[in-house]
Design a protein around this motif. Structure first.
Motif, PDB file in Angstrom:
ATOM      1  N   ASP A 102     -20.247  -1.459 -24.781  1.00  0.00           N
ATOM      2  CA  ASP A 102     -21.543  -1.175 -24.163  1.00  0.00           C
ATOM      3  C   ASP A 102     -21.617   0.181 -23.458  1.00  0.00           C
ATOM      4  OD1 ASP A 102     -19.849  -1.818 -22.074  1.00  0.00           O
ATOM      5  OD2 ASP A 102     -21.250  -3.174 -21.102  1.00  0.00           O
ATOM      6  N   ARG A 103     -20.665   1.103 -23.766  1.00  0.00           N
ATOM      7  CA  ARG A 103     -20.656   2.409 -23.094  1.00  0.00           C
ATOM      8  C   ARG A 103     -20.775   3.594 -24.059  1.00  0.00           C
ATOM      9  NH1 ARG A 103     -20.705   2.209 -17.390  1.00  0.00           N
ATOM     10  NH2 ARG A 103     -19.563   4.155 -17.435  1.00  0.00           N
ATOM     11  N   TRP A 104     -21.142   3.343 -25.303  1.00  0.00           N
ATOM     12  CA  TRP A 104     -21.301   4.436 -26.263  1.00  0.00           C
ATOM     13  C   TRP A 104     -22.572   5.210 -25.957  1.00  0.00           C
ATOM     14  CZ3 TRP A 104     -17.385   5.858 -29.128  1.00  0.00           C
ATOM     15  CH2 TRP A 104     -16.398   4.924 -29.431  1.00  0.00           C
ATOM     16  N   VAL A 105     -22.495   6.546 -26.154  1.00  0.00           N
ATOM     17  CA  VAL A 105     -23.661   7.421 -26.000  1.00  0.00           C
ATOM     18  C   VAL A 105     -23.789   8.280 -27.251  1.00  0.00           C
ATOM     19  CG1 VAL A 105     -23.528   7.479 -23.474  1.00  0.00           C
ATOM     20  CG2 VAL A 105     -22.341   9.238 -24.806  1.00  0.00           C
ATOM     21  N   ASN A 106     -24.938   8.881 -27.429  1.00  0.00           N
ATOM     22  CA  ASN A 106     -25.118   9.808 -28.540  1.00  0.00           C
ATOM     23  C   ASN A 106     -24.197  11.009 -28.355  1.00  0.00           C
ATOM     24  OD1 ASN A 106     -27.273   8.636 -30.176  1.00  0.00           O
ATOM     25  ND2 ASN A 106     -28.560   8.937 -28.368  1.00  0.00           N
ATOM     26  N   ALA A 107     -23.811  11.628 -29.467  1.00  0.00           N
ATOM     27  CA  ALA A 107     -22.953  12.811 -29.424  1.00  0.00           C
ATOM     28  C   ALA A 107     -23.574  13.863 -28.514  1.00  0.00           C
ATOM     29  CB  ALA A 107     -22.751  13.365 -30.825  1.00  0.00           C
ATOM     30  N   GLY A 108     -22.726  14.459 -27.699  1.00  0.00           N
ATOM     31  CA  GLY A 108     -23.181  15.483 -26.773  1.00  0.00           C
ATOM     32  C   GLY A 108     -23.471  14.981 -25.378  1.00  0.00           C
ATOM     33  N   LEU A 109     -23.502  13.662 -25.194  1.00  0.00           N
ATOM     34  CA  LEU A 109     -23.844  13.111 -23.880  1.00  0.00           C
ATOM     35  C   LEU A 109     -22.635  12.656 -23.063  1.00  0.00           C
ATOM     36  CD1 LEU A 109     -27.135  11.172 -24.618  1.00  0.00           C
ATOM     37  CD2 LEU A 109     -26.819  13.470 -23.690  1.00  0.00           C
ATOM     38  N   ALA A 110     -21.435  12.723 -23.627  1.00  0.00           N
ATOM     39  CA  ALA A 110     -20.251  12.350 -22.844  1.00  0.00           C
ATOM     40  C   ALA A 110     -20.080  13.293 -21.655  1.00  0.00           C
ATOM     41  CB  ALA A 110     -19.001  12.335 -23.719  1.00  0.00           C
ATOM     42  N   GLY A 111     -20.609  14.505 -21.773  1.00  0.00           N
ATOM     43  CA  GLY A 111     -20.566  15.446 -20.651  1.00  0.00           C
ATOM     44  C   GLY A 111     -21.324  14.932 -19.439  1.00  0.00           C
ATOM     45  N   ASP A 112     -22.391  14.170 -19.673  1.00  0.00           N
ATOM     46  CA  ASP A 112     -23.120  13.563 -18.556  1.00  0.00           C
ATOM     47  C   ASP A 112     -22.241  12.532 -17.847  1.00  0.00           C
ATOM     48  OD1 ASP A 112     -25.285  15.094 -19.282  1.00  0.00           O
ATOM     49  OD2 ASP A 112     -26.387  13.441 -20.201  1.00  0.00           O
TER      50      ASP A 112
END
Length: 125
Positions: A102-112
């Protein structure tokens, strides 16, 4: 809503978009680092890659792709698995890195996620 429900994570991968997840601190004796895992759709299948980089960021610099790797031989990350199924790729990432469904994000958003980590004082657990 930052996190992707499973159906949206699978949908992103099927549309050719990557997903990723920030995993937190990666301590070594030589340097402080952070880890994140990504899944990219490619011609070979869904590639699961673990990235371990130096923790050189701050509130105005949180682009994980710009951080230098902890291991210079791992400039593009460490390939963990290649699968032909989206859910299998997610399961591989989760079993091999401790990522959470339940913690996956779209590519590029791990920086957030990294920015939240910095603002929380860079917790080690």
């Amino acid at each position: 809503m930052r996190y992707l429900v499973e159906q949206f994570a699978v949908g992103a991968l099927r549309r050719g978009q990557g997903i990723e997840q920030f995993l937190g601190a990666a301590e070594t004796s030589a340097a402080h680092g952070v880890r994140w895992v990504g899944i990219e759709p490619t011609k070979r299948g869904y590639v699961v890659t673990l990235h371990v980089v130096e923790d050189v960021g701050h509130e105005q610099f949180c682009d994980l792709l710009e951080f230098p790797p902890l291991d210079p031989d791992d400039e593009f990350g460490f390939e963990l698995a290649v699968t032909d199924d989206e859910l299998a790729a997610m399961a591989e990432a989760e079993s091999k890195t401790g990522a959470l469904r339940d913690r996956w994000v779209n590519a590029g958003l791990a920086g957030d996620e990294y920015l939240d980590f910095v603002r929380a004082g860079r917790p080690t657990s």
